[in-house]
Scaffold this active site. Structure first.
Site, short mmCIF file in Angstrom:
data_model
loop_
_atom_site.label_atom_id
_atom_site.label_comp_id
_atom_site.label_asym_id
_atom_site.label_seq_id
_atom_site.Cartn_x
_atom_site.Cartn_y
_atom_site.Cartn_z
N TYR A 87 54.00 8.32 36.14
CA TYR A 87 54.43 6.93 36.07
C TYR A 87 53.67 6.20 34.96
O TYR A 87 54.27 5.58 34.08
CB TYR A 87 54.19 6.25 37.42
CG TYR A 87 54.35 4.74 37.41
CD1 TYR A 87 55.61 4.15 37.48
CD2 TYR A 87 53.23 3.89 37.35
CE1 TYR A 87 55.76 2.78 37.47
CE2 TYR A 87 53.38 2.52 37.35
CZ TYR A 87 54.64 1.96 37.40
OH TYR A 87 54.78 0.60 37.39
N LYS B 96 54.91 4.66 31.42
CA LYS B 96 54.83 3.20 31.25
C LYS B 96 54.09 2.86 29.95
O LYS B 96 54.41 1.86 29.29
CB LYS B 96 54.12 2.55 32.43
CG LYS B 96 54.90 2.55 33.73
CD LYS B 96 56.23 1.81 33.66
CE LYS B 96 56.07 0.31 33.81
NZ LYS B 96 57.39 -0.37 33.90
#
Length: 345
Positions: A144, A148
């Site tokens: 993640y 990001k």
């Protein structure tokens, strides 16, 4: 003195508007007089005066259809942290964001506000009053975060004052509030299974938790300050409650508020982290044969046992940000919104 945008003259698209943060953002934008459309893979609710477009982020034609007459885009779409589906994170956060940027430029969109994450600078080690000048994590704690970082870079590098496409990234941390499908339900489920008895570390590590209304407020302020002559263009901004709290005190307040006992027993941080790392490696090795997911991953242990709170000074200076809901009030509203998760007498 800069003139403020007249929201009633603006139409915006909330990408990921069916999600937790996106739904709250849509409601507040409507309250402020914006014309609002939503683009998402699914439609979870209906609201008067909101147009829903269902589609895939990687489908530029679907995006172009949704972007007609839109001047402002909020990009909130992202898979939830904690998954180990690398392909999904790559597809949504990187490929999808590239497509969104291309579609926005083709459609003549003027402004884009990205929901990024404060975790883009976090490597599992203490961060105290971290500023936006911190370097991106060289060793991100999960897929993640890794995606990001790439996503935020794509959006900020796309900022183009000369051609009238302005971008900004909002980095919230520890979002919570009513309708949150992650933090409170997972916390309660863990407590019901008898796995919330232990505090990892000495329990003094301060962390930012941010009530959802404050995150929404930060997004809208960023959009309204996003002008060609503004320092906001092309920059990331931390948005938090500006009230760091001990991680385990926050968890205890939520649990006790819902009728569950607070964690009481301490476990050494390094011991738990080492155990989590061992279990994670074991799960990885055995994945071709059996599938099991340890409750505590190295990432979760790090988040529970280290300091990670951030400075909002840049947001205060550049866009007059001040939290509109205190942490105490936010916890109260959150607890009251989950009567169905309360411990039965």
């Amino acid at each position: 003195m800069t003139t403020r945008v007249r929201p009633s003259n603006k139409r915006c698209l909330v990408i990921g508007g069916s999600g937790f943060l996106g739904g709250h953002l849509v409601e507040k934008l409507l309250d402020r007089g914006y014309g609002v459309s939503v683009f998402d893979i699914r439609q979870n609710y209906e609201l008067p005066n909101v147009t829903f477009h269902q589609g895939d982020l990687c489908n530029k034609q679907a995006l172009l259809s949704a972007l007609k007459d839109v001047s402002l885009v909020f990009h909130c779409a992202s898979p939830a942290p904690g998954s180990d589906n690398r392909e999904l994170f790559e597809r949504v956060n990187i490929q999808g964001t590239r497509t969104v940027i291309q579609a926005c430029k083709e459609a003549g969109v003027q402004k884009m506000v990205l929901t990024s994450s404060a975790s883009v600078v976090y490597e599992g080690k203490d961060i105290k009053n971290g500023k936006e000048s911190l370097p991106y994590a060289k060793k991100p704690i999960d897929y993640y975060t890794q995606t990001k970082i790439k996503q935020e870079k794509l959006v900020l590098e796309a900022c183009d004052r000369e051609n009238g496409f302005l971008t900004v990234a909002i980095r919230p941390h520890g979002i919570f509030g009513p309708r949150d499908p992650q933090l409170v339900p997972i916390l309660v489920d863990t407590a019901r299974r008898g796995k919330m008895k232990f505090i990892i570390g000495n329990g003094t590590n301060l962390v930012d938790f941010t009530y959802v209304d404050n995150v929404v407020h930060g997004h809208i302020l960023a959009a309204e300050h996003l002008k060609a002559d503004s320092p906001v263009c092309g920059k990331p901004y931390h948005i938090t409650n500006d009230e760091p709290i001990c991680f385990w005190d926050f968890m205890s307040e939520i649990l006790v508020g819902l009728g569950y006992p607070a964690p009481r027993y301490h476990l050494p941080y390094l011991f738990v982290y080492g155990l989590a790392l061992l279990l994670w490696m074991l799960a990885l090795l055995l994945s071709p044969l059996i599938s099991f997911k340890p409750t505590f991953t190295p990432m979760r242990v790090a988040l529970a046992g280290t300091y990670h709170y951030y400075s909002c000074e840049r947001a205060k200076e550049d866009m007059s940000y001040t939290p509109i809901v205190t942490l105490k009030e936010g916890i109260k509203r959150t607890v009251e919104s989950y009567p169905h998760l309360r411990q039965e007498e």
